[in-house]
Design an enzyme around this catalytic site. Structure first.
Site, PDB file in Angstrom:
ATOM      1  N   SER A  57       6.758  75.357   0.764  1.00  0.00           N
ATOM      2  CA  SER A  57       5.919  76.210  -0.453  1.00  0.00           C
ATOM      3  C   SER A  57       6.527  75.599  -1.662  1.00  0.00           C
ATOM      4  O   SER A  57       6.050  75.476  -2.790  1.00  0.00           O
ATOM      5  CB  SER A  57       5.928  77.711  -0.421  1.00  0.00           C
ATOM      6  N   TYR A  62      26.671  76.718   6.605  1.00  0.00           N
ATOM      7  CA  TYR A  62      25.618  75.661   6.445  1.00  0.00           C
ATOM      8  C   TYR A  62      25.741  74.203   7.078  1.00  0.00           C
ATOM      9  O   TYR A  62      25.013  73.651   7.745  1.00  0.00           O
ATOM     10  CB  TYR A  62      25.483  75.444   4.941  1.00  0.00           C
ATOM     11  N   VAL A  63      27.278  73.979   6.803  1.00  0.00           N
ATOM     12  CA  VAL A  63      27.567  72.610   7.503  1.00  0.00           C
ATOM     13  C   VAL A  63      27.420  72.584   9.148  1.00  0.00           C
ATOM     14  O   VAL A  63      27.058  71.694   9.783  1.00  0.00           O
ATOM     15  CB  VAL A  63      29.057  72.366   7.187  1.00  0.00           C
ATOM     16  N   GLY A  65       9.116  75.901   5.385  1.00  0.00           N
ATOM     17  CA  GLY A  65       9.730  76.120   4.178  1.00  0.00           C
ATOM     18  C   GLY A  65       9.019  75.127   2.928  1.00  0.00           C
ATOM     19  O   GLY A  65       9.548  74.421   2.141  1.00  0.00           O
ATOM     20  N   SER A  86      21.354  67.416   6.827  1.00  0.00           N
ATOM     21  CA  SER A  86      21.789  67.136   5.465  1.00  0.00           C
ATOM     22  C   SER A  86      22.999  66.317   5.737  1.00  0.00           C
ATOM     23  O   SER A  86      23.764  66.365   6.937  1.00  0.00           O
ATOM     24  CB  SER A  86      22.340  68.682   5.131  1.00  0.00           C
TER      25      SER A  86
END
Length: 257
Positions: A22, A165-166, A20, A149
């Site tokens: 870029s 996501y979590v 990731g 995160s």
């Protein structure tokens, strides 16, 4: 005799892969590693952004290359590792940054979206760590940095609500500890960075909703600035952190205190 502090942070002759890489925080961390002297191999799913960033880095005099890769596909991951070794002869640092998200209340979360997030954010990080780790084991050294995160550490009744996501980020923090324990005696360190809110394509929709709350409640009352992650990445990649492994460093302006 102990190294001079400048030497501790020097990455000259080292090679780093940034997934990731870029744009957004991945590009920022790759920039920091390149500024510290590392060769950088950037990977992303979209060639147009990747090629643009590699060209920009080359113009700045960095040793940089790029390869498209979907980290959830084991064969593409292995091709990325093979090309990196072929071009630069080693894999010394892996920054596992590629990630996606999907927001929905748990009762409404489509299972296919849950699976897609887990496949990229957690399984993809494992596949990258596994393939890079095999090369690092041959070398007898390496540093893996998983980008987790604060969502893996804390949640709020006010949202955002993004269960996949979590779960992926909490799982990645656990994976960080386990890989550190598995490989620590073989010369590989594994740590994680848990960013708070930073502007990016992934986070901006959420930041727009919560920036006022961040300004009112954060210990450092603002969203993170560009450049405030790359120092931590260089630290964890370099000999400056040679006695640190299995840790998750929150870079969140004190949000989780």
């Amino acid at each position: 005799m102990a190294k001079n502090v400048r030497d501790l942070f020097d990455l000259s002759g080292k090679t780093a892969i940034v997934t990731g890489g870029s744009r957004g925080i991945g590009k920022e961390m790759a920039e920091g590693l390149a500024e510290a002297g590392a060769n950088v191999m950037l990977c992303a799913r979209r060639a147009e952004w990747l090629d643009e960033t590699v060209a920009e880095f080359a113009e700045r005099g960095f040793s940089a290359a790029g390869k498209t890769c979907d980290v959830s596909k084991a064969e593409e991951v292995q091709e990325l590792i093979d090309e990196t070794v072929s071009r630069f002869e080693s894999v010394d640092v892996l920054v596992n940054n590629a990630g996606i998200s999907w927001g929905a209340m748990p009762e409404d979360m489509p299972v296919e979206q849950w699976q897609k997030v887990i496949d990229v954010n957690l399984t993809g990080c494992f596949l990258m760590a596994q393939a890079a780790g095999r090369q690092m084991l041959k070398q007898g050294s390496g540093s893996i940095i998983n980008i987790a995160s604060i969502a893996g550490l804390t949640s709020s009744a006010n949202g955002p609500f993004y269960a996949g996501y979590v779960a992926s980020k909490a799982g990645l923090i656990g994976l960080t500890r386990e890989l550190a324990a598995s490989w620590g005696r073989k010369g590989i360190r594994v740590n994680a960075i848990a960013p708070g809110f930073f502007h990016s394509r992934l986070a901006d929709a959420v930041i727009d909703i919560y920036e006022r709350s961040i300004q009112e409640n954060n210990v450092i009352p603002r969203v993170g600035n560009e450049g405030e992650l790359k120092g931590v990445a260089v630290f964890l990649a370099s000999d400056a952190s040679s006695y640190i492994t299995g840790q998750t460093i929150a870079v969140d302006g004190g949000m989780t205190v």
